[in-house]
Design an enzyme around this catalytic site. Structure first.
Site, PDB file in Angstrom:
ATOM      1  N   ARG A  65       0.804  -0.818   0.142  1.00 28.40           N
ATOM      2  CA  ARG A  65       0.037  -0.067  -0.379  1.00 28.40           C
ATOM      3  C   ARG A  65       0.827   1.498  -0.233  1.00 28.40           C
ATOM      4  O   ARG A  65       0.460   2.313  -0.933  1.00 28.40           O
ATOM      5  CB  ARG A  65      -1.037   0.271   1.342  1.00 28.40           C
TER       6      ARG A  65
ATOM      7  N   ASP B 173     -15.006   9.546   9.398  1.00 28.87           N
ATOM      8  CA  ASP B 173     -13.930   8.447   8.533  1.00 28.87           C
ATOM      9  C   ASP B 173     -12.607   9.665   9.739  1.00 28.87           C
ATOM     10  O   ASP B 173     -12.583  10.090   9.008  1.00 28.87           O
ATOM     11  CB  ASP B 173     -14.001   7.698   7.947  1.00 28.87           C
TER      12      ASP B 173
HETATM   13  C1  LIG Z   1     -13.663  -1.441   7.707  1.00 25.40           C
HETATM   14  S1  LIG Z   1     -14.764   0.187   7.355  1.00 25.40           S
HETATM   15  C2  LIG Z   1     -15.892   0.040   8.790  1.00 25.40           C
HETATM   16  C3  LIG Z   1     -17.255   0.922   7.489  1.00 25.40           C
HETATM   17  C4  LIG Z   1     -18.286   0.416   8.310  1.00 25.40           C
HETATM   18  N1  LIG Z   1     -18.637   0.620  10.019  1.00 25.40           N
HETATM   19  C5  LIG Z   1     -19.409  -0.830   8.680  1.00 25.40           C
HETATM   20  O1  LIG Z   1     -19.140  -1.752   9.365  1.00 25.40           O
HETATM   21  O2  LIG Z   1     -19.344  -1.758   7.027  1.00 25.40           O
HETATM   22  C6  LIG Z   1     -13.608   0.393   8.834  1.00 25.40           C
HETATM   23  C7  LIG Z   1     -13.160   2.050   8.761  1.00 25.40           C
HETATM   24  O3  LIG Z   1     -12.789   2.829  10.366  1.00 25.40           O
HETATM   25  C8  LIG Z   1     -12.077   3.495  10.291  1.00 25.40           C
HETATM   26  N2  LIG Z   1     -11.253   4.255  10.833  1.00 25.40           N
HETATM   27  C9  LIG Z   1     -10.007   3.328  11.133  1.00 25.40           C
HETATM   28  N3  LIG Z   1     -10.020   3.700  12.168  1.00 25.40           N
HETATM   29  C10 LIG Z   1     -10.290   5.374  12.861  1.00 25.40           C
HETATM   30  C11 LIG Z   1     -10.065   6.173  13.600  1.00 25.40           C
HETATM   31  N4  LIG Z   1      -8.466   6.190  14.815  1.00 25.40           N
HETATM   32  N5  LIG Z   1     -10.985   6.925  13.786  1.00 25.40           N
HETATM   33  C12 LIG Z   1     -11.756   6.848  12.794  1.00 25.40           C
HETATM   34  N6  LIG Z   1     -11.992   6.062  12.009  1.00 25.40           N
HETATM   35  C13 LIG Z   1     -11.546   5.354  11.881  1.00 25.40           C
HETATM   36  C14 LIG Z   1     -11.499   3.330   8.677  1.00 25.40           C
HETATM   37  O4  LIG Z   1     -10.487   4.795   8.233  1.00 25.40           O
HETATM   38  C15 LIG Z   1     -11.998   2.702   7.609  1.00 25.40           C
HETATM   39  O5  LIG Z   1     -13.020   3.278   7.056  1.00 25.40           O
END
Ligand SMILES: C[S@@+](CC[C@H](N)C(=O)[O-])C[C@H]1O[C@@H](n2cnc3c(N)ncnc32)[C@H](O)[C@@H]1O
Length: 279
Positions: A47, A150
């Site tokens: 990445r 996010d």
């Molecule tokens: C796998 S996705 C889940 C999306 C959605 N909530 C779902 O369940 O389908 C996880 C998301 O968490 C975000 N993320 C990770 N660490 C984070 C943080 N410290 N603060 C805010 N968002 C975060 C990532 O950028 C990513 O878009």
């Protein structure tokens, strides 16, 4: 014969040394609370490797000099770019459908006629927030608003546009698809757009769950789904405390079905698997 990994990109991979991987892991943990286990080294190499090539860098050491050195002129933008690349943003419409059934059957009847504020707290590209928007527009009698946040600004920009490839429609109930989505034509063929009548209720902004801004206000319902799997116990506890500051008494917190808050907070009551109520 020695086995050489097949490299379909045509580029010579830039080696990520163990020490550099450790530094990147520590950096992303300190900022986002995300724990990159050792088996993520290949993922980080691939990445960030393409970003190094865009910047014409030849080593991860040079890249760390940019992101970890606050005086470097590129550090602010590059730190955000690195975070965008290191987060995993997998999501889809009506993911974990039982939550949407629960909202319609249990939460909405309790809130008839009242204004509902909802937070999709790791919204990724917005499918979760718009799925909820379709439920509320169809079944809620009062005013409502959804905030999606996010840490990754790139997914937030995509979420705000509300445009998706047609291949993403699979889980959207047909009636909602017809009512709230517009199929793209001409240059937009192969895509669909969430209609403005839904988008005007849904706002996205970048926020880190390790330090969400006070200005988010308080919510009746929070989705905190499929993000805690990337955290260790310490960052998970910290994030849940932060989220609870924004959850109204009696408000609902929904987490992913594969996640657990066991022993994390005594301010939450589990009312069914993956559904908590504040207080
Ligand atoms: C796998 S996705 C889940 C999306 C959605 N909530 C779902 O369940 O389908 C996880 C998301 O968490 C975000 N993320 C990770 N660490 C984070 C943080 N410290 N603060 C805010 N968002 C975060 C990532 O950028 C990513 O878009």
């Amino acid at each position: 014969m020695t086995a050489t990994p097949v490299n379909l990109t045509g580029y010579t991979p830039i080696e990520l040394r163990d020490k550099e991987f450790e530094q990147i892991s520590r950096w992303v943990y300190d900022i986002a609370g995300i724990r990159l286990s050792d088996n993520k080294k290949a993922l980080v190499t691939s990445r960030l490797g393409s970003r190094l090539r865009e910047l014409r860098l030849t080593s991860f050491h040079q890249y760390l000099d940019i992101i970890a050195n606050h005086k470097h002129p590129l550090s602010v933008t590059e730190r955000q770019k690195a975070l965008n690349l290191l987060t995993t943003n997998e999501t889809f419409f009506f993911r974990e459908i039982a939550h949407f059934d629960f909202i319609r059957e249990v939460i909405l009847p309790l809130k008839q006629g009242r204004k509902l504020r909802c937070w999709s707290a790791a919204s990724s590209t917005g499918e979760e927030a718009y799925s909820l928007a379709m439920e509320l527009a169809t079944h809620h009698s009062g005013l409502w608003e959804i905030i999606g946040t996010d840490i990754n600004v790139e997914v937030i920009e995509r979420a705000s546009k509300g445009v998706y490839p047609l291949t993403r429609i699979d889980h959207i109930p047909t009636a909602m698809l017809h009512q709230y989505c517009l199929k793209g034509a001409g240059a937009k063929a192969g895509t669909f757009k969430i209609k403005q009548e839904l988008r005007r209720h849904v706002h996205f902004s970048q926020a880190n769950l390790q330090q969400p801004p006070e200005s988010l206000g308080s919510f009746d319902l929070v989705f905190l789904r499929n993000v805690m799997i990337y955290f260790d116990l310490q960052s998970k506890t910290h994030v849940v405390e932060n989220v609870l500051r924004h959850l109204k008494p009696g408000g609902h917190l929904l987490i992913g079905h594969a996640e657990s808050l066991n022993g994390i907070s005594d301010k939450l009551t589990l009312i069914r698997p993956s559904v908590y109520i504040a207080g």
